[in-house]
Design a protein around this motif. Structure first.
Motif, PDB file in Angstrom:
ATOM      1  N   TYR A  25      50.148  35.110  41.222  1.00  0.00           N
ATOM      2  CA  TYR A  25      49.144  35.963  42.040  1.00  0.00           C
ATOM      3  C   TYR A  25      49.823  36.469  43.395  1.00  0.00           C
ATOM      4  O   TYR A  25      48.985  36.657  44.169  1.00  0.00           O
TER       5      TYR A  25
ATOM      6  N   TRP B  39      47.788  23.918  47.685  1.00  0.00           N
ATOM      7  CA  TRP B  39      47.564  25.185  47.792  1.00  0.00           C
ATOM      8  C   TRP B  39      46.352  25.417  47.264  1.00  0.00           C
ATOM      9  O   TRP B  39      45.803  24.734  46.115  1.00  0.00           O
TER      10      TRP B  39
ATOM     11  N   LEU C 294      44.134  29.212  46.218  1.00  0.00           N
ATOM     12  CA  LEU C 294      43.887  30.605  46.216  1.00  0.00           C
ATOM     13  C   LEU C 294      42.468  30.927  46.191  1.00  0.00           C
ATOM     14  O   LEU C 294      41.595  30.278  45.214  1.00  0.00           O
TER      15      LEU C 294
ATOM     16  N   LEU D 202      51.473  30.379  41.973  1.00  0.00           N
ATOM     17  CA  LEU D 202      51.740  31.496  43.165  1.00  0.00           C
ATOM     18  C   LEU D 202      52.462  32.699  42.755  1.00  0.00           C
ATOM     19  O   LEU D 202      52.273  33.556  43.350  1.00  0.00           O
TER      20      LEU D 202
ATOM     21  N   MET E 262      42.781  38.352  47.992  1.00  0.00           N
ATOM     22  CA  MET E 262      42.842  36.868  47.619  1.00  0.00           C
ATOM     23  C   MET E 262      43.400  36.174  48.956  1.00  0.00           C
ATOM     24  O   MET E 262      44.059  36.859  49.710  1.00  0.00           O
TER      25      MET E 262
ATOM     26  N   ILE F  80      47.385  38.309  47.114  1.00  0.00           N
ATOM     27  CA  ILE F  80      47.335  37.522  48.296  1.00  0.00           C
ATOM     28  C   ILE F  80      47.512  38.630  49.570  1.00  0.00           C
ATOM     29  O   ILE F  80      48.577  39.146  49.693  1.00  0.00           O
TER      30      ILE F  80
ATOM     31  N   LEU G   6      45.251  32.727  50.402  1.00  0.00           N
ATOM     32  CA  LEU G   6      45.903  31.624  50.293  1.00  0.00           C
ATOM     33  C   LEU G   6      45.961  30.591  51.263  1.00  0.00           C
ATOM     34  O   LEU G   6      46.288  31.043  52.562  1.00  0.00           O
TER      35      LEU G   6
END
Length: 287
Positions: free
Chosen positions: A55, A14, A16, A52, A1, A59, A3
Motif C-alpha cells: 500500500y 501499524w 492503515l 506496508l 490512506m 498512503i 498510516l
C-alpha cells in the motif's frame, strides 16, 4: 490512506486507515527506534513488511510516534526514511510520550510509559513538559521491562533468587554466562534482550520473591519520576500506558495509594485510542 505507527524499542504497531471506505488494516514490525537503528536498518524493516509495501503508493499521510524520537536529529532521520519509502506521503513524527498522551487524555494529566523502556511527563493540554531527562536503559528506565530484566539477572547470578525460581528460570532461558554477556555487550538492542525477561516476573508474581521485586521496582519509578509531579497531581489525573504498566497495574495502584495518589487509566496498547484521535483530527481538518 492514512498510516499510523506506534513504536517502542521491541515492536511497532501499524494501522492503515482508508478514511473513504472506513477500512482498517493492521500489521506489525520489529521496533523502530531511531536512536538505536541506522537509517538503512530502519528502512529495511519497513520494506520487508508485505502490507506496508503493498500500500506504500496509496498512503498520503503518516503519523509516526516512536521511542527515540525526542531530538531533531532522530526525528529528521525518521522523516527521511518514511518519505523515501512512502514517496506520495507527508509525515508527522512525534516521540512515544505524545502517543501515550493522545491515547489517554485530551486535558491536562501526568502520563507514564512503562514498556521496554519508561518515561513520565506532564501534559498541560497543549504540550508535554518533562521534569527529567531520560538517559536511557543503562542509567535510567526505572520500572521498565529492561529494569526488571536487570534485577532478575542480578538476583540469579548473585544467588539471591530462591532455588525453585532459579530452576524455573533456567528452564525458560539460556543463562550461560557466555550467552548473556554476548547478548548484553555485542547485541545491537541489549535493552530488548533485558526486557525479554520481564514476562517471567509477572508469570510468577504470586511468589513472595517476585512480589517484593515488583514493588521495589515500581517504588523506584514512583520515587524518581512520578513524585516530581506532586504539585501537578493535586489537580490532574495520572495515567499509564505500556505492557509493564498494564500487567503490573494492581501493584502500581497499591504503591501509589501509599503515597496518597490514585491511578487513572491503564492502557496496554495505545494504537486503538490513537486511531480515534487521528480520525477526529482529520475530520476537523476536512470540515
Amino acid at each position: 490512506m492514512i498510516l499510523i505507527a506506534e513504536s517502542g524499542s521491541t515492536k511497532c504497531d501499524w494501522v492503515l486507515l482508508d478514511t473513504l471506505n472506513d477500512k482498517r488494516i493492521n500489521t506489525k514490525t520489529k521496533g523502530l527506534n531511531p536512536a538505536i537503528l541506522k537509517k538503512k536498518e530502519f528502512k529495511n524493516i519497513i520494506s520487508d513488511n508485505e502490507t506496508l509495501s503493498e500500500y506504500k503508493k496509496e498512503i498520503k499521510k503518516i503519523y509516526f510516534f516512536g521511542a527515540g524520537c525526542n531530538t531533531s536529529k532522530t526525528k529528521n532521520n525518521v522523516h527521511s526514511v518514511l518519505n523515501s519509502f512512502f514517496k506520495n506521503s507527508t509525515s508527522i513524527v512525534e516521540e512515544d510520550t505524545m502517543a501515550a498522551v493522545y491515547a489517554t487524555t485530551s486535558t491536562p494529566a501526568v502520563v507514564c510509559i512503562l514498556g521496554t523502556g519508561s518515561n513520565c511527563c506532564y501534559y498541560d493540554g497543549k504540550s508535554i513538559i518533562n521534569k527529567s531527562i531520560s538517559l536511557g536503559y543503562i542509567v535510567m528506565d526505572e520500572g521498565s521491562g529492561n529494569h526488571f530484566g536487570k534485577e532478575l539477572l542480578k538476583a540469579y547470578y548473585n544467588y539471591q533468587m530462591p532455588q525453585n525460581l532459579r530452576a524455573l528460570f533456567e528452564s525458560k532461558y539460556d543463562l550461560s554466562e557466555k550467552t548473556v554477556i554476548k547478548k548484553l555487550y555485542q547485541s545491537k538492542t541489549p535493552n530488548k534482550y533485558l526486557a525479554s525477561f520481564a514476562p517471567f516476573v509477572f508469570d510468577n508474581k504470586e511468589h513472595s520473591f517476585m512480589e517484593t521485586l515488583i514493588n521495589d521496582v515500581i517504588n523506584l519509578f514512583i520515587k524518581n519520576h512520578i513524585l516530581q509531579y506532586t504539585d501537578e497531581l493535586k489537580t490532574v489525573p495520572l495515567h499509564f500506558v505500556g505492557s509493564i504498566a498494564f500487567h503490573g497495574q494492581n501493584y502500581i495502584s497499591n504503591q501509589l495509594k501509599k503515597q496518597g495518589l490514585n491511578a487513572g487509566k491503564f492502557i496496554q496498547k495505545p494504537i486503538d485510542s490513537l486511531i480515534e484521535f487521528i480520525k477526529k483530527e482529520n475530520a476537523v481538518l476536512q470540515s
